[in-house]
Structures are given as C-alpha cells and as structure tokens.
Design an enzyme around this catalytic site. Structure first.
Site, mmCIF file in Angstrom:
data_model
loop_
_atom_site.group_PDB
_atom_site.id
_atom_site.type_symbol
_atom_site.label_atom_id
_atom_site.label_comp_id
_atom_site.label_asym_id
_atom_site.label_seq_id
_atom_site.Cartn_x
_atom_site.Cartn_y
_atom_site.Cartn_z
ATOM 1 N N LEU A 115 9.643 -31.803 -19.714
ATOM 2 C CA LEU A 115 9.131 -32.514 -18.541
ATOM 3 C C LEU A 115 7.761 -31.989 -18.124
ATOM 4 O O LEU A 115 6.864 -32.779 -17.783
ATOM 5 C CB LEU A 115 10.119 -32.396 -17.382
ATOM 6 C CG LEU A 115 9.739 -33.143 -16.098
ATOM 7 C CD1 LEU A 115 9.588 -34.636 -16.355
ATOM 8 C CD2 LEU A 115 10.777 -32.883 -15.002
ATOM 9 N N ALA A 116 7.583 -30.671 -18.147
ATOM 10 C CA ALA A 116 6.289 -30.103 -17.751
ATOM 11 C C ALA A 116 5.184 -30.562 -18.694
ATOM 12 O O ALA A 116 4.078 -30.922 -18.242
ATOM 13 C CB ALA A 116 6.377 -28.577 -17.726
ATOM 14 N N GLU A 117 5.455 -30.569 -19.994
ATOM 15 C CA GLU A 117 4.455 -31.025 -20.969
ATOM 16 C C GLU A 117 4.146 -32.501 -20.783
ATOM 17 O O GLU A 117 2.987 -32.928 -20.865
ATOM 18 C CB GLU A 117 4.962 -30.758 -22.390
ATOM 19 C CG GLU A 117 5.056 -29.274 -22.744
ATOM 20 C CD GLU A 117 5.872 -29.000 -23.984
ATOM 21 O OE1 GLU A 117 5.688 -27.917 -24.579
ATOM 22 O OE2 GLU A 117 6.709 -29.854 -24.361
ATOM 23 N N ASP B 239 13.319 -25.992 -29.835
ATOM 24 C CA ASP B 239 13.463 -25.939 -31.293
ATOM 25 C C ASP B 239 14.816 -26.484 -31.726
ATOM 26 O O ASP B 239 14.933 -27.200 -32.733
ATOM 27 C CB ASP B 239 13.329 -24.496 -31.789
ATOM 28 C CG ASP B 239 11.968 -23.883 -31.503
ATOM 29 O OD1 ASP B 239 11.003 -24.646 -31.325
ATOM 30 O OD2 ASP B 239 11.892 -22.642 -31.464
#
Length: 474
Positions: free
Chosen positions: A195-197, A263
C-alpha cells in the site's frame, strides 16, 4: 472461492532481481554496556539466509517449483554463502559477480527473538545491463513465469528489455516494484506493490473506492494485465481490467515478523500461475502463504504441508466429510504434526447413544478419528431390504457433527480393506466381542506398523433393535 493445492512440481519460474544475504546474530542481553548506554548482546549463534530476489527463488523451490535465479553479487564470502544455500535447496543460480563491490548484506542483531539492530552493507551495483539481459534471454526457454524482484539496488536496469523478451515468448511477467516510477514495469502481467509503494505513486487513497479507481487508471496508463495491492492487516486487493475488484482479508493468526512477506506473496503467485492456476486462485493462495510466513522469525519460507493445511482450513476441511484425496492430504499434515490417526468403520444407519459412546472411546485412542461409512448399496447387501433408513449423505452429515469425529468418508465395498491400504492408520478400532485377529483389515494395519484395538459395545443399544422396535409399533 474454491481452492486446491496446485502441482508445484510443474512450475518452472525464472527470478531476476536484487539478491542479498540476510545475516542473523542470535544471542541474549542481560546487561548494559559500561562504555555507553547500549545493551550488550552475547552472541550464541550466527545464521545466513537468502534475501531479496534470492528469498523469492528459495520460496518457489520450497514449494517444489523449478526456480532459476539471475542476480548480481560481489565476489566474496557472502556471495559464496548465498550460492551454497540456494544450490542446496535446488535453485539454479546464475550470479553476475562484480569483484569491486560487496554482496548486499543485511545484518540483524537479535536478542531472544527481538531485533535490536540492523546494519546494511551495500552499494548500488554498476550492473552490466546488456550482459544480464542476454543471460536472462538465454534462460527463458521452458519458463512459464518471469519474476522481477526489484529492491532498487541496481541489478535491474533495463526492465522493458526483460518484459518484452518474456512477452514475445508468451511468458507471464510478475513484478514486485520499487520507487516512484512504475512506468518501467509497463506491459507486465501483474505488479504487486504494498500500500505504501502504491500510494507513493498514485497519491494517498481515502478509502477502498479511491484505491480501486486509482488502480484502474494506473493499469490503463501502464497497460498492466493486473494489479495486486498488499495492505498488511487489511489483506490484499486484486484489480483486473473488466473485472470487479477482489478483496481478500488478512489470514495471519499471529504476526511475529513481516520480513520477506512480499517475497512470499510474489513467489507463491508465480509458482501457482506456472502450475496452471487462475489468477484469483493464485492470489488467494498467496494470501494464505503470507499469513503463514509472518508468524515466523525473520526471512523464512513456507512448506507444501503448511500451505496445504491453510487451504484445508480455508475450505473448512480441517474437519468434516472428505473425499479420498482430501483425506490423504489431511492425514499427511496430521502426521507432520506428530498426530496419531485412529480409524473405525460401520453403517451408522440410525445414530444412537451407543454409537456416540463408542466413537468417543475410539477418539481417545489417538489424536484424530476417521469414520468410514458403508454406502447405501453395501448397507443393503449387509443388512437386507429396507436398509439403510438414512442415505449415506445424511449418515455422514450426522457423524461429522460429533465432537469426537474429525473426518468422515464413505466406501462402496462391504468391508474397508481397500481404504485401509490407502489410509494406513496408526490405530484400527472395532467395537464388539471380537478377537483382534478377527477384525477385518487387522493384517493390513499391522503390516504397516499400526495397532488394532477392540472396544466393548454399549449393551441394549443397536440400530437393528431400534428399527425392529419402531416396526412393532401399532
């Protein structure tokens, strides 16, 4: 959504990206340093784990997929440690080694499972982009999914060359993106920002509606096949052009460490898609996998039994009526947990107090109880015309509702030898006045190292007696 375990052994995946070594120093802290107000850690164990793109490849291999890894390292001890760990796990490793630069190392100092300090040893790599792209193109034959694991450390320079090379061969491209310019991933089949990205690129989203709207614009602008936004404790949201958004809640039972969760998501997605799963099902599997890995310490992988158990739990098959394939998987996972499997069988036409007492006693012989039920045709052969009173589906539904019963399965033969050969329980239980050698299937169970036990029946309690009593009523 119906989920099943893919055949991950049919999953050839190529991972390209930023390779790093996650190094852990484990110890304990009992005092403060006299030199400065800092804790003193008495180091007791040192451990290396593959991180970044290497962790993605390792996760794919842990699921049984065929993982190939292309990355950039130094020509040093850390690169050697990475190569050994990955090769021992079955990953096909292709490192571009640069002697003048160090392998990226993340050193974490741990005290009683708490992270006290992280030290990063890294420089952006001066990667030979053309040589790396040529190596990747040479490895694409037979690959079903290409993963770009981008941590912004310099391994990936020419994203478009890799994306176009894969697409020209019909290979799906997944990207775990980094930075403010998602345009470098144009044409990818799926990108998986957290979400931050995502908000770093499209702006802050006030609610889910705004998140979906901005995601749709991003997909259109960049010609993306799909967009998956991982949202921590709020789960993840899959967006595809022409489809309603799919919101999946977080499945973590306990959050211990979120290191490497991204990952795990992209590796499970890649392995599942390479195995032939549709995207929504692959995303659901990745969501379950993320819920498992955040319950572990540090950079970690998940195993097939762990994911299978999560799928069964999600589908409500941790208990209840199962088919043979489901049951065998459930037994495998139970044995992996050290649980003892108990088996009994019968018609169970009209469930009565004697049955309930017997099943409770049977369950007490181990950790999990399987009840195998004769189907309708075999009950008729055994009990005669007019039986069964209740169909096999109804009989199994009632048995599955008992607290003592874990799994219920039906069989078509008069006796359960074939089923016992496949299930191989730890304990075979039968009720009645039998000698152990008279119990049907005893030889099969004992041949596989199991036990056979005979339990007494509750007196004056039988289905036949109940049926006759009802029939005598005027």
């Amino acid at each position: 959504m119906k989920l099943s375990m893919p055949r991950f052994d049919r999953s050839p995946v190529l991972v390209v990206g930023d390779v790093m070594l996650d190094r852990y120093w484990h110890g304990c802290t009992t005092r403060i340093s006299p030199e400065a107000p800092v804790p003193v850690v008495k180091v007791e164990q040192m451990e290396d784990r593959p991180g970044g793109a290497a962790n993605v490849a390792l996760n794919i291999a842990a699921l049984g997929g065929a993982a190939t890894l292309v990355g950039v390292t130094g020509a040093d001890e850390a690169a050697d440690s990475l190569a050994r760990s990955l090769a021992s796990a079955g990953v096909d490793v292709h490192f571009q080694r640069i002697a003048s630069q160090p392998t990226i190392v993340k050193l974490r100092v741990m005290s009683r499972h708490q992270q006290l300090l992280r030290m990063d040893f890294e420089e952006p790599f001066a990667t030979d982009a053309a040589a790396l792209a040529a190596e990747v193109e040479g490895l694409l034959a037979g690959i079903r999914v290409l993963v770009l694991s981008d941590y912004g450390k310099g391994a990936l320079k020419n994203h478009q060359a890799l994306i176009q090379a894969a697409r020209a061969r019909g290979i799906a491209v997944l990207a775990d993106p980094k930075g403010k310019d998602f345009g470098i991933y144009r044409g990818a089949d799926l990108i998986t920002p957290n979400l931050a990205e995502f908000e770093n690129v499209v702006g802050r989203c006030a609610d889910e509606g705004e998140l979906v709207a901005r995601g749709a614009r991003l997909m259109a602008d960049l010609e993306l096949g799909a967009l998956l936004v991982t949202r921590g404790e709020h789960g993840m949201t899959l967006m595809r052009p022409g489809h309603p958004p799919l919101h999946l809640p977080a499945r973590a039972r306990e959050v211990f460490d979120v290191t490497g969760a991204g990952d795990t998501v992209i590796s499970t997605l890649a392995a599942a898609l390479a195995a032939g799963e549709e995207l929504p099902q692959a995303v659901a599997l990745a969501n379950l996998a993320a819920g498992i890995v955040v319950g572990k310490l540090g950079t970690a992988t998940i195993s097939v039994p762990e994911l299978r158990r999560a799928v069964q739990r999600e589908q409500g098959s941790e208990r209840g009526v199962l088919g043979l394939e489901q049951l065998l998987l459930a037994i495998e996972d139970a044995h992996a947990q050290g649980e003892k499997i108990v088996f009994t069988n019968g018609c169970f036409d009209i469930l009565h107090a004697g049955h309930v007492t017997y099943l409770e006693q049977a369950r007490a012989q181990g950790d999990r109880l399987i009840v195998a039920v004769n189907d309708d045709a075999s009950v008729t052969r055994l009990k005669g015309p007019g039986r069964p009173i209740n169909t096999v589906d109804r009989r199994m539904a009632v048995l599955a509702g008992l607290g003592a019963v874990d799994w219920v399965i039906s069989f078509a033969e008069d006796t359960p030898e074939r089923l016992l050969e496949q299930i191989r329980p730890d304990v075979l239980v039968k009720g009645g006045d039998y000698g152990i050698d008279q119990v049907v299937g005893a030889d099969i169970v004992r041949a596989h190292g199991g036990e056979v036990r005979v339990l007494g029946l509750v007196e004056n309690s039988s289905t036949t007696g109940i049926v006759e009593k009802i029939r005598r009523q005027p």
